[in-house]
Write an enzyme that holds these catalytic residues in place. Sequence first.
Site, PDB file in Angstrom:
ATOM      1  N   ASN A 148       9.910  12.702  11.587  1.00 15.51           N
ATOM      2  CA  ASN A 148       9.290  11.894  10.540  1.00 15.51           C
ATOM      3  C   ASN A 148      10.418  11.396   9.652  1.00 15.51           C
ATOM      4  O   ASN A 148      11.165  12.205   9.101  1.00 15.51           O
ATOM      5  CB  ASN A 148       8.306  12.765   9.744  1.00 15.51           C
ATOM      6  CG  ASN A 148       7.820  12.087   8.474  1.00 15.51           C
ATOM      7  OD1 ASN A 148       7.849  10.858   8.374  1.00 15.51           O
ATOM      8  ND2 ASN A 148       7.375  12.880   7.512  1.00 15.51           N
ATOM      9  N   GLY A 149      10.578  10.088   9.536  1.00 18.64           N
ATOM     10  CA  GLY A 149      11.655   9.552   8.701  1.00 18.64           C
ATOM     11  C   GLY A 149      12.335   8.396   9.412  1.00 18.64           C
ATOM     12  O   GLY A 149      11.807   7.852  10.380  1.00 18.64           O
ATOM     13  N   LYS A 191      -8.048  -1.993  -3.542  1.00 19.49           N
ATOM     14  CA  LYS A 191      -8.989  -1.205  -2.734  1.00 19.49           C
ATOM     15  C   LYS A 191      -9.680  -2.100  -1.709  1.00 19.49           C
ATOM     16  O   LYS A 191      -9.820  -1.732  -0.559  1.00 19.49           O
ATOM     17  CB  LYS A 191     -10.075  -0.533  -3.601  1.00 19.49           C
ATOM     18  CG  LYS A 191      -9.668   0.628  -4.462  1.00 19.49           C
ATOM     19  CD  LYS A 191      -9.376   1.903  -3.730  1.00 19.49           C
ATOM     20  CE  LYS A 191      -7.937   1.996  -3.306  1.00 19.49           C
ATOM     21  NZ  LYS A 191      -6.975   2.521  -4.229  1.00 19.49           N
ATOM     22  N   ARG A 245      -1.536  10.535   7.698  1.00 19.72           N
ATOM     23  CA  ARG A 245      -0.126  10.171   7.490  1.00 19.72           C
ATOM     24  C   ARG A 245       0.343   9.087   8.455  1.00 19.72           C
ATOM     25  O   ARG A 245       1.454   8.571   8.330  1.00 19.72           O
ATOM     26  CB  ARG A 245       0.765  11.396   7.661  1.00 19.72           C
ATOM     27  CG  ARG A 245       0.444  12.521   6.711  1.00 19.72           C
ATOM     28  CD  ARG A 245       1.332  13.707   6.985  1.00 19.72           C
ATOM     29  NE  ARG A 245       2.700  13.425   6.654  1.00 19.72           N
ATOM     30  CZ  ARG A 245       3.234  13.597   5.454  1.00 19.72           C
ATOM     31  NH1 ARG A 245       2.495  14.068   4.482  1.00 19.72           N
ATOM     32  NH2 ARG A 245       4.487  13.307   5.224  1.00 19.72           N
ATOM     33  N   LYS A 303      -0.954   7.438   4.524  1.00 18.60           N
ATOM     34  CA  LYS A 303      -1.202   8.040   3.221  1.00 18.60           C
ATOM     35  C   LYS A 303       0.082   8.323   2.451  1.00 18.60           C
ATOM     36  O   LYS A 303       0.155   8.158   1.253  1.00 18.60           O
ATOM     37  CB  LYS A 303      -1.978   9.339   3.442  1.00 18.60           C
ATOM     38  CG  LYS A 303      -2.409  10.028   2.175  1.00 18.60           C
ATOM     39  CD  LYS A 303      -3.548   9.292   1.542  1.00 18.60           C
ATOM     40  CE  LYS A 303      -3.947   9.868   0.209  1.00 18.60           C
ATOM     41  NZ  LYS A 303      -4.657   8.856  -0.571  1.00 18.60           N
ATOM     42  N   HIS A 318      -4.303 -20.456 -15.707  1.00 15.32           N
ATOM     43  CA  HIS A 318      -2.964 -20.978 -15.425  1.00 15.32           C
ATOM     44  C   HIS A 318      -2.732 -21.137 -13.923  1.00 15.32           C
ATOM     45  O   HIS A 318      -1.585 -21.190 -13.482  1.00 15.32           O
ATOM     46  CB  HIS A 318      -1.900 -20.056 -16.031  1.00 15.32           C
ATOM     47  CG  HIS A 318      -2.028 -19.948 -17.525  1.00 15.32           C
ATOM     48  ND1 HIS A 318      -1.687 -20.982 -18.367  1.00 15.32           N
ATOM     49  CD2 HIS A 318      -2.503 -18.962 -18.317  1.00 15.32           C
ATOM     50  CE1 HIS A 318      -1.936 -20.615 -19.628  1.00 15.32           C
ATOM     51  NE2 HIS A 318      -2.432 -19.395 -19.618  1.00 15.32           N
ATOM     52  N   CYS A 358       3.953   9.665   9.250  1.00 15.69           N
ATOM     53  CA  CYS A 358       4.097  10.538  10.418  1.00 15.69           C
ATOM     54  C   CYS A 358       3.752  11.974  10.017  1.00 15.69           C
ATOM     55  O   CYS A 358       4.190  12.462   8.980  1.00 15.69           O
ATOM     56  CB  CYS A 358       5.480  10.534  11.036  1.00 15.69           C
ATOM     57  SG  CYS A 358       5.980   8.949  11.694  1.00 15.69           S
ATOM     58  N   TRP A 386       3.352   6.872  12.458  1.00 16.52           N
ATOM     59  CA  TRP A 386       3.238   5.589  11.761  1.00 16.52           C
ATOM     60  C   TRP A 386       4.519   4.847  12.110  1.00 16.52           C
ATOM     61  O   TRP A 386       5.607   5.254  11.680  1.00 16.52           O
ATOM     62  CB  TRP A 386       3.129   5.817  10.265  1.00 16.52           C
ATOM     63  CG  TRP A 386       2.860   4.561   9.480  1.00 16.52           C
ATOM     64  CD1 TRP A 386       1.642   4.012   9.216  1.00 16.52           C
ATOM     65  CD2 TRP A 386       3.825   3.718   8.849  1.00 16.52           C
ATOM     66  NE1 TRP A 386       1.800   2.876   8.465  1.00 16.52           N
ATOM     67  CE2 TRP A 386       3.126   2.666   8.221  1.00 16.52           C
ATOM     68  CE3 TRP A 386       5.219   3.732   8.757  1.00 16.52           C
ATOM     69  CZ2 TRP A 386       3.765   1.650   7.521  1.00 16.52           C
ATOM     70  CZ3 TRP A 386       5.861   2.712   8.054  1.00 16.52           C
ATOM     71  CH2 TRP A 386       5.124   1.692   7.437  1.00 16.52           C
ATOM     72  N   GLU A 435      -7.335  -3.119   1.169  1.00 13.75           N
ATOM     73  CA  GLU A 435      -6.997  -2.018   2.063  1.00 13.75           C
ATOM     74  C   GLU A 435      -8.124  -1.677   3.021  1.00 13.75           C
ATOM     75  O   GLU A 435      -7.893  -1.369   4.187  1.00 13.75           O
ATOM     76  CB  GLU A 435      -6.734  -0.745   1.239  1.00 13.75           C
ATOM     77  CG  GLU A 435      -5.454  -0.732   0.487  1.00 13.75           C
ATOM     78  CD  GLU A 435      -5.327   0.550  -0.301  1.00 13.75           C
ATOM     79  OE1 GLU A 435      -4.389   1.289  -0.032  1.00 13.75           O
ATOM     80  OE2 GLU A 435      -6.178   0.828  -1.177  1.00 13.75           O
ATOM     81  N   GLU A 450      -6.483  -2.758  -9.353  1.00 15.48           N
ATOM     82  CA  GLU A 450      -6.827  -1.640  -8.483  1.00 15.48           C
ATOM     83  C   GLU A 450      -8.056  -1.979  -7.623  1.00 15.48           C
ATOM     84  O   GLU A 450      -8.103  -1.655  -6.433  1.00 15.48           O
ATOM     85  CB  GLU A 450      -7.069  -0.387  -9.347  1.00 15.48           C
ATOM     86  CG  GLU A 450      -7.527   0.847  -8.612  1.00 15.48           C
ATOM     87  CD  GLU A 450      -6.576   1.363  -7.536  1.00 15.48           C
ATOM     88  OE1 GLU A 450      -5.446   0.844  -7.406  1.00 15.48           O
ATOM     89  OE2 GLU A 450      -6.986   2.259  -6.798  1.00 15.48           O
TER      90      GLU A 450
HETATM   91  C1  F6R Z   1      -3.635   2.726  -2.407  1.00 15.87           C
HETATM   92  C2  F6R Z   1      -2.688   3.671  -1.890  1.00 15.87           C
HETATM   93  C3  F6R Z   1      -1.233   3.383  -2.010  1.00 15.87           C
HETATM   94  C4  F6R Z   1      -0.567   4.523  -2.786  1.00 15.87           C
HETATM   95  C5  F6R Z   1       0.952   4.319  -2.825  1.00 15.87           C
HETATM   96  C6  F6R Z   1       1.635   5.381  -3.649  1.00 15.87           C
HETATM   97  O1  F6R Z   1      -4.942   3.107  -2.150  1.00 15.87           O
HETATM   98  O2  F6R Z   1      -3.058   4.702  -1.398  1.00 15.87           O
HETATM   99  O3  F6R Z   1      -1.011   2.159  -2.626  1.00 15.87           O
HETATM  100  O4  F6R Z   1      -1.105   4.554  -4.070  1.00 15.87           O
HETATM  101  O5  F6R Z   1       1.455   4.345  -1.520  1.00 15.87           O
HETATM  102  O6  F6R Z   1       1.414   6.638  -3.121  1.00 15.87           O
HETATM  103  P1  F6R Z   1       1.709   7.942  -3.983  1.00 15.87           P
HETATM  104  O7  F6R Z   1       0.788   7.952  -5.124  1.00 15.87           O
HETATM  105  O8  F6R Z   1       1.453   9.078  -3.024  1.00 15.87           O
HETATM  106  O9  F6R Z   1       3.138   7.872  -4.407  1.00 15.87           O
END
Ligand code: F6R
Length: 611
Positions: free
Chosen positions: A99-100, A488, A27, A606, A507, A2, A73, A491, A484
């Site tokens: 927000n929260g 990616k 956000r 984010k 396995h 948010c 969000w 997502e 990773e």
């Molecule tokens: C992946 C992604 C999320 C963040 C995770 C942690 O692309 O963006 O998995 O890595 O939410 O976020 P931070 O690093 O802000 O604590």
Amino acid sequence: MCGIVGYIGSREAYPVIIKGLKRLEYRGYDSAGIALLNGGLKVYKKKDKVADLEESVIGKDISGTTGIGHTRWATHGEPSDRNAHPHVSNSGNIAMIHNGIIENYASIKNELIKKGYTFSSDTDTEVLLNFIEDIKKNNEGTLEEALRIALKRVVGAYCILLIDKNNPDTIIAARKGSPLVIGIGKNEHFLASDASPIIEYTKEVVYVNDYEIAIVHADELILKNLGNEKQTPFITKLDMELSAIEKGGYEHFMLKEIFEQPQTIYDCLRGRMNAETGVITMSGIQQYEQQIMNAGRIIIIACGTSWHAGLVAEYVFEELCRIPVEVEYASEFRYRNPVVNKGDVVIAISQSGETADTLVAIETAKEQGAIILGILNVVGSSIARKSHAGAYTHAGPEIGVASTKAFTAQLAVLIMVALKIAHAKNTINKERYLLLCKELMEIPDKVAIVLLQNNNIKALASKYKDAYDFLYLGRGYNFPVALEGALKLKEISYIHAEGYPAAEMKHGPIALVDEKLPVVFVATKDSYHQKIISNMQEIKARKGKVISIITEGDTVSPTLSDDIIIIPPADEIVAPMLSVIPLQLLAYYIGVAKDYDVDKPRNLAKSVTVE
Ligand code: F6R
């Protein structure tokens, strides 16, 4: 999670707020809304993006020099017009954005229903708002007093902004656990979840602390604690330029941020690493160097991509510093009654510095006597303020929801810290130490070389975009890179992908392999190379499609691969900063080929400020 924007001053509030919401849309982007005071209270809200809100207000009265706006969000209640913020109290006088999460909203709601309150949304926010209104009515006091009383009963996290039709010269704000920045202009104030909506108007900001209430007028900012005592606002100068939060000619923020990496990694190393002399200067952790050297254990706490950076760091710290390392998902660590010993060093890794799980986890570790070091990107963020010390990654604002440049910058900082400690502990010989310093300093130029593969990777993306599943395999330092790469892809392209240590494949996951399954091998030349070649053979024998990230000069892997992406040679400790780049680009181009909004993938946000 948010985004919140507020404005009070002499400009029209609407354009300031809409522009700010667009900057904060990373956000959360399932609905948006705005409330303006202009004699009366006008509220407009709409499901979907800020652009949909903008379209919906065409022809409507959007005047007013005081206003608040929100991009959501969803937590409580599906994304819809009626659950969008701002919410308006039962009297119709007060509007609020939040927000929260208010954890005890259900019991408060029941109390209010008994008193005759009605609710037009499913949100916890509307409950808190009417709770505040009820206290105001009963006490015949001010909104500020009512808010203070209400917040003492609230369990949960919040950043809230309130405006009152009967008091149009004031915005009241409060925070606990969710960020709030106030920009100080000339007879105007800007409020936001982060500095990006503020930067083009002023560089002077105040980061509001937990349990503080801000009473904001055009010409005055008053901060108080929940005990009604005035606090002195601490004004900070923003070290950020507007260009850093714009796309700069790229089609998406994600692509811009991938291409920024030669510069961001360099910015992270610059002034800290002198490869010639081998001097590493990290003032943020200097004070705790002895404790880190003597730590019985390092616990790395993070989520998502940051957790993957932590996994690479586990290998690096154990190899170079000979200190046992545990890497924990923040959300699990917090709730499993962890054993933390006095003198343990906790490293919290977070791009946003606001991730609720990580924040709560470090609070737990801190209470038990651990030293907390933050490896963070956002200056002044909540985790930064809860840490004893740490180092910023200096990657600049990361706006694409999928994390890219933050990951490589986190690795750069973590490797520097490990080298510094290993050198001080004498667990690395001088020759290897100097070699690794040099290798690290060469990474920005080598990333630029990897980026030259852009068109090749784009072509691979169009070849493989219709696959239903992907497997990503790596060993050693490249195992977290495989994780990773899979994250990616999930997502951005919504394709199911799994990352595995290559040897673990036999396995179980090998049962998935058939002629339709693309298997991405992160197979750069390192001490595991022979082994991963055998794993490639196992996949080929089962007709899987092999895409390999390989080191220049490798003549064996190409014979076992359907497609290859070549990267420059690098020591295995720094190689993940190179091998991850093609995986970022592959996910990006597959997402684009499938016509998805790669900067705002569905269901994600984010900054995840809820547990
Ligand atoms: C992946 C992604 C999320 C963040 C995770 C942690 O692309 O963006 O998995 O890595 O939410 O976020 P931070 O690093 O802000 O604590």
